[in-house]
Design a protein around this motif. Structure first.
Motif, PDB file in Angstrom:
ATOM      1  N   ILE A  80     -25.925  10.716  35.134  1.00 46.10           N
ATOM      2  CA  ILE A  80     -27.228  10.553  34.671  1.00 46.10           C
ATOM      3  C   ILE A  80     -28.179  10.963  35.366  1.00 46.10           C
ATOM      4  N   PHE A  81     -29.469  11.701  35.119  1.00 49.48           N
ATOM      5  CA  PHE A  81     -30.302  11.753  36.162  1.00 49.48           C
ATOM      6  C   PHE A  81     -31.462  10.659  35.275  1.00 49.48           C
ATOM      7  N   LEU A  82     -31.983   9.639  36.047  1.00 46.57           N
ATOM      8  CA  LEU A  82     -32.734   8.618  35.397  1.00 46.57           C
ATOM      9  C   LEU A  82     -33.965   8.513  36.265  1.00 46.57           C
ATOM     10  N   ASP A  83     -35.087   8.618  35.569  1.00 47.18           N
ATOM     11  CA  ASP A  83     -36.388   8.289  36.049  1.00 47.18           C
ATOM     12  C   ASP A  83     -36.340   6.526  36.157  1.00 47.18           C
ATOM     13  N   ILE A  84     -37.142   6.008  36.902  1.00 52.01           N
ATOM     14  CA  ILE A  84     -37.278   4.689  37.260  1.00 52.01           C
ATOM     15  C   ILE A  84     -38.347   4.055  36.317  1.00 52.01           C
ATOM     16  N   GLN A  85     -39.664   4.804  36.460  1.00 50.31           N
ATOM     17  CA  GLN A  85     -40.759   4.148  35.899  1.00 50.31           C
ATOM     18  C   GLN A  85     -40.888   4.820  34.388  1.00 50.31           C
ATOM     19  N   MET A  86     -40.747   3.974  33.295  1.00 49.25           N
ATOM     20  CA  MET A  86     -40.732   4.667  31.921  1.00 49.25           C
ATOM     21  C   MET A  86     -41.439   3.405  31.451  1.00 49.25           C
ATOM     22  N   PRO A  87     -42.153   3.671  30.319  1.00 58.62           N
ATOM     23  CA  PRO A  87     -42.709   2.597  29.439  1.00 58.62           C
ATOM     24  C   PRO A  87     -41.749   1.846  28.514  1.00 58.62           C
ATOM     25  N   LYS A  88     -41.998   0.733  28.262  1.00 53.77           N
ATOM     26  CA  LYS A  88     -41.370  -0.208  27.448  1.00 53.77           C
ATOM     27  C   LYS A  88     -40.074  -0.810  28.325  1.00 53.77           C
ATOM     28  N   VAL A  89     -39.110   0.117  28.806  1.00 57.83           N
ATOM     29  CA  VAL A  89     -37.831  -0.274  29.319  1.00 57.83           C
ATOM     30  C   VAL A  89     -37.928   0.656  30.394  1.00 57.83           C
ATOM     31  N   THR A  90     -37.536   0.216  31.728  1.00 57.92           N
ATOM     32  CA  THR A  90     -37.596   0.951  32.946  1.00 57.92           C
ATOM     33  C   THR A  90     -36.266   1.332  33.101  1.00 57.92           C
ATOM     34  N   GLY A  91     -35.783   2.440  33.842  1.00 56.38           N
ATOM     35  CA  GLY A  91     -34.461   2.841  34.116  1.00 56.38           C
ATOM     36  C   GLY A  91     -33.677   1.994  34.542  1.00 56.38           C
ATOM     37  N   LEU A  92     -33.989   1.091  35.415  1.00 53.57           N
ATOM     38  CA  LEU A  92     -33.291  -0.018  35.924  1.00 53.57           C
ATOM     39  C   LEU A  92     -32.899  -0.898  34.905  1.00 53.57           C
ATOM     40  N   GLU A  93     -33.652  -1.348  34.058  1.00 51.26           N
ATOM     41  CA  GLU A  93     -33.317  -2.201  33.139  1.00 51.26           C
ATOM     42  C   GLU A  93     -32.476  -1.713  32.181  1.00 51.26           C
ATOM     43  N   LEU A 149     -30.297   0.818  32.770  1.00 52.37           N
ATOM     44  CA  LEU A 149     -28.957   0.800  33.533  1.00 52.37           C
ATOM     45  C   LEU A 149     -28.423  -0.378  33.505  1.00 52.37           C
ATOM     46  N   GLU A 150     -28.968  -1.626  33.740  1.00 52.22           N
ATOM     47  CA  GLU A 150     -28.595  -2.752  33.756  1.00 52.22           C
ATOM     48  C   GLU A 150     -27.690  -3.459  32.582  1.00 52.22           C
ATOM     49  N   VAL A 151     -27.954  -2.893  31.445  1.00 54.50           N
ATOM     50  CA  VAL A 151     -27.138  -3.371  30.078  1.00 54.50           C
ATOM     51  C   VAL A 151     -26.461  -2.336  29.821  1.00 54.50           C
ATOM     52  N   ILE A 152     -26.119  -1.169  30.367  1.00 53.05           N
ATOM     53  CA  ILE A 152     -25.126  -0.168  29.940  1.00 53.05           C
ATOM     54  C   ILE A 152     -23.663  -0.516  30.397  1.00 53.05           C
ATOM     55  N   ASP A 153     -22.785  -0.603  29.517  1.00 55.12           N
ATOM     56  CA  ASP A 153     -21.452  -0.918  29.850  1.00 55.12           C
ATOM     57  C   ASP A 153     -20.828   0.135  30.992  1.00 55.12           C
ATOM     58  N   ASN A 154     -19.919  -0.038  31.757  1.00 52.33           N
ATOM     59  CA  ASN A 154     -19.432   1.018  32.483  1.00 52.33           C
ATOM     60  C   ASN A 154     -20.493   2.265  32.950  1.00 52.33           C
ATOM     61  N   PRO A 155     -21.486   1.847  33.628  1.00 54.44           N
ATOM     62  CA  PRO A 155     -22.455   2.768  34.129  1.00 54.44           C
ATOM     63  C   PRO A 155     -21.884   4.053  34.529  1.00 54.44           C
ATOM     64  N   PRO A 156     -22.320   5.268  34.278  1.00 53.58           N
ATOM     65  CA  PRO A 156     -21.777   6.522  35.002  1.00 53.58           C
ATOM     66  C   PRO A 156     -22.624   6.629  36.260  1.00 53.58           C
ATOM     67  N   PHE A 157     -21.956   7.821  37.010  1.00 57.67           N
ATOM     68  CA  PHE A 157     -22.834   8.021  38.414  1.00 57.67           C
ATOM     69  C   PHE A 157     -24.084   8.278  37.990  1.00 57.67           C
ATOM     70  N   VAL A 158     -25.054   7.709  38.809  1.00 55.30           N
ATOM     71  CA  VAL A 158     -26.436   7.888  38.649  1.00 55.30           C
ATOM     72  C   VAL A 158     -27.312   8.281  39.808  1.00 55.30           C
ATOM     73  N   ILE A 159     -28.148   9.420  39.379  1.00 52.88           N
ATOM     74  CA  ILE A 159     -29.009   9.954  40.383  1.00 52.88           C
ATOM     75  C   ILE A 159     -30.456   9.708  39.842  1.00 52.88           C
ATOM     76  N   PHE A 160     -31.277   8.829  40.846  1.00 56.02           N
ATOM     77  CA  PHE A 160     -32.500   8.300  40.317  1.00 56.02           C
ATOM     78  C   PHE A 160     -33.573   9.482  40.705  1.00 56.02           C
ATOM     79  N   THR A 161     -34.298   9.897  39.694  1.00 60.02           N
ATOM     80  CA  THR A 161     -35.435  10.609  40.005  1.00 60.02           C
ATOM     81  C   THR A 161     -36.800   9.790  39.795  1.00 60.02           C
ATOM     82  N   THR A 162     -37.548   9.623  40.861  1.00 60.66           N
ATOM     83  CA  THR A 162     -38.543   8.610  40.838  1.00 60.66           C
ATOM     84  C   THR A 162     -39.921   9.158  41.579  1.00 60.66           C
ATOM     85  N   ALA A 163     -40.817   8.573  41.153  1.00 60.60           N
ATOM     86  CA  ALA A 163     -42.097   8.618  42.123  1.00 60.60           C
ATOM     87  C   ALA A 163     -42.277   7.195  42.617  1.00 60.60           C
ATOM     88  N   TYR A 164     -41.491   6.295  42.590  1.00 60.58           N
ATOM     89  CA  TYR A 164     -41.643   4.695  42.976  1.00 60.58           C
ATOM     90  C   TYR A 164     -42.235   4.855  44.328  1.00 60.58           C
TER      91      TYR A 164
END
Length: 250
Positions: free
Chosen positions: A54-67, A69-84
């Motif tokens: 998954i290509f995952l933005d971090i700063q998103m409204p309501k629920v962040t990318g990290l939040e 990812l934290e609740v996904i069972d068996n997370p896949p490979f992750v590439i963060f895409t971010t302006a953090y």
């Protein structure tokens, strides 16, 4: 990953999703299964489609990318895409396949994708939980919400709705007036990041929202009980009682 690699893109900005799709089109071994514009959609898409990456933005409204990812069972490979900001990025550098700092070049994108194709490092839920904790500490933020999963649903709980938090080995139970949620997190994380004027560690097993206390009763010579209601009575340790007295100015 020798087979065709399946990908999901999660970003609240359409131009960002379109750019990633344009870059991915040049790779014959990539299959874009879907995309999402927020964390709620993201968790549903990832759980249904089970992508390799998954290509995952971090700063998103309501629920962040990290939040998310934290609740996904068996997370896949992750590439963060971010302006953090660069300080928070230090916490992510070692905890995912890669991160792409917006705006990123196609060359930089391809390098990150190659890491995922090589599949050398898979994200770990405990590492992500630690990263969430480190991020709050780096940005010196107080928690204002807690994101949990119950069944297939993602729940965002404002902290003022939390009655108390209960320790349970490597997990905690988040108790609200109407529900109970389990989360992989530490009591230390909540003790350090919740507002200390509102939440008190009354016992090694409990962090209590003091606005929910109805009364405090003495249990025996040196122990007390915090009473929320008839069905919710929590032990208060000696040190917890001292903290309560300080916060409540008793």
């Amino acid at each position: 990953m020798s087979h065709k690699i399946s990908v999901v893109i999660i970003d609240d900005e359409l131009p960002a999703r379109n750019l990633i799709k344009a870059y991915l089109k040049k790779h014959n071994n990539i299959d874009v299964l879907g995309e999402a514009s927020n964390g709620f959609e993201g968790i549903k898409v990832v759980q249904e489609l089970k992508p390799d990456v998954i290509f995952l933005d971090i700063q998103m409204p309501k629920v962040t990318g990290l939040e998310m990812l934290e609740v996904i069972d068996n997370p896949p490979f992750v590439i963060f895409t971010t302006a953090y900001d660069e300080y928070a990025l230090k916490a992510f550098e070692l905890n995912a396949i890669d991160y792409l700092l917006k705006p990123f070049s196609e060359e930089r994108f391809d390098a990150a994708l190659q890491k995922a194709i090589d599949g050398k490092e898979k994200v770990n839920k405990k590492v992500i939980s630690k990263t969430v904790e480190e991020t709050h500490q780096l940005k010196n933020e107080r928690l204002t919400r807690i994101v949990v999963k119950k069944g297939s649903e993602l729940n965002v709980i404002p902290v003022n709705e939390v009655v108390y938090i209960e320790a349970d080995d490597d997990y905690v139970f988040i108790h609200t007036a109407d529900n109970k949620f389990i989360k992989s997190a530490t009591m230390k994380h909540f003790q350090e990041n919740l507002d200390k004027a509102q939440f008190v560690r009354i016992h090694r097993s409990y962090i209590l929202n003091i606005s929910k206390i109805n009364k405090i009763e003495q249990y025996d010579k040196e122990s007390y009980v915090a009473i929320v209601n008839e069905n919710c009575k929590l032990k208060v340790s000696k040190s917890g009682y001292k903290l309560l007295k300080d916060v409540l100015s008793l």
